[in-house]
Scaffold this motif. Structure first.
Motif, PDB file in Angstrom:
ATOM      1  N   GLY A  21      24.654  96.831  66.446  1.00 26.75           N
ATOM      2  CA  GLY A  21      24.731  95.597  67.226  1.00 26.75           C
ATOM      3  C   GLY A  21      26.001  95.580  68.079  1.00 26.75           C
ATOM      4  N   GLU A  26      29.298  89.637  70.054  1.00 28.55           N
ATOM      5  CA  GLU A  26      29.268  88.671  68.953  1.00 28.55           C
ATOM      6  C   GLU A  26      30.636  88.028  68.758  1.00 28.55           C
ATOM      7  OE1 GLU A  26      27.738  90.611  65.477  1.00 28.55           O
ATOM      8  OE2 GLU A  26      25.947  91.294  66.531  1.00 28.55           O
ATOM      9  N   THR A  29      31.185  85.438  71.491  1.00 29.24           N
ATOM     10  CA  THR A  29      30.403  84.241  71.213  1.00 29.24           C
ATOM     11  C   THR A  29      31.058  83.413  70.114  1.00 29.24           C
ATOM     12  OG1 THR A  29      28.369  85.376  71.852  1.00 29.24           O
ATOM     13  CG2 THR A  29      28.133  83.397  70.504  1.00 29.24           C
TER      14      THR A  29
END
Length: 77
Positions: A21, A26, A29
């Motif tokens: 990922g 991430e 965010t």
């Protein structure tokens, strides 16, 4: 080595993103959500507004609080 020979792709990073990922996205965010939460939780504007309203309703024998014409104590002699 010329600049045309340098690869613009990042095959190792691309492979890691496929496997695990996109951690950087991430993290961005999560940081944005944390900033939004902190901004909302630490918003003191309503308290300042309430204090201003209390001062407007407060009674002073010498006039309203914050009034420039308010009587001031004389300096010590």
């Amino acid at each position: 080595m010329s600049t045309s020979a340098i690869s613009t792709g990042t095959p190792i990073y691309d492979l890691l993103v496929q496997e695990r990922g996109d951690v950087r996205a991430e993290a961005r965010t999560a940081a944005q959500e944390t900033q939004d939460t902190a901004r909302r939780v630490l918003d003191w504007s309503s308290l300042r507004f309430a204090a201003a309203q209390r001062e407007e309703r407060a009674f002073s024998a010498f006039g309203r609080f914050g009034d420039e014409r308010q009587v001031r104590a004389l300096p010590p002699a």
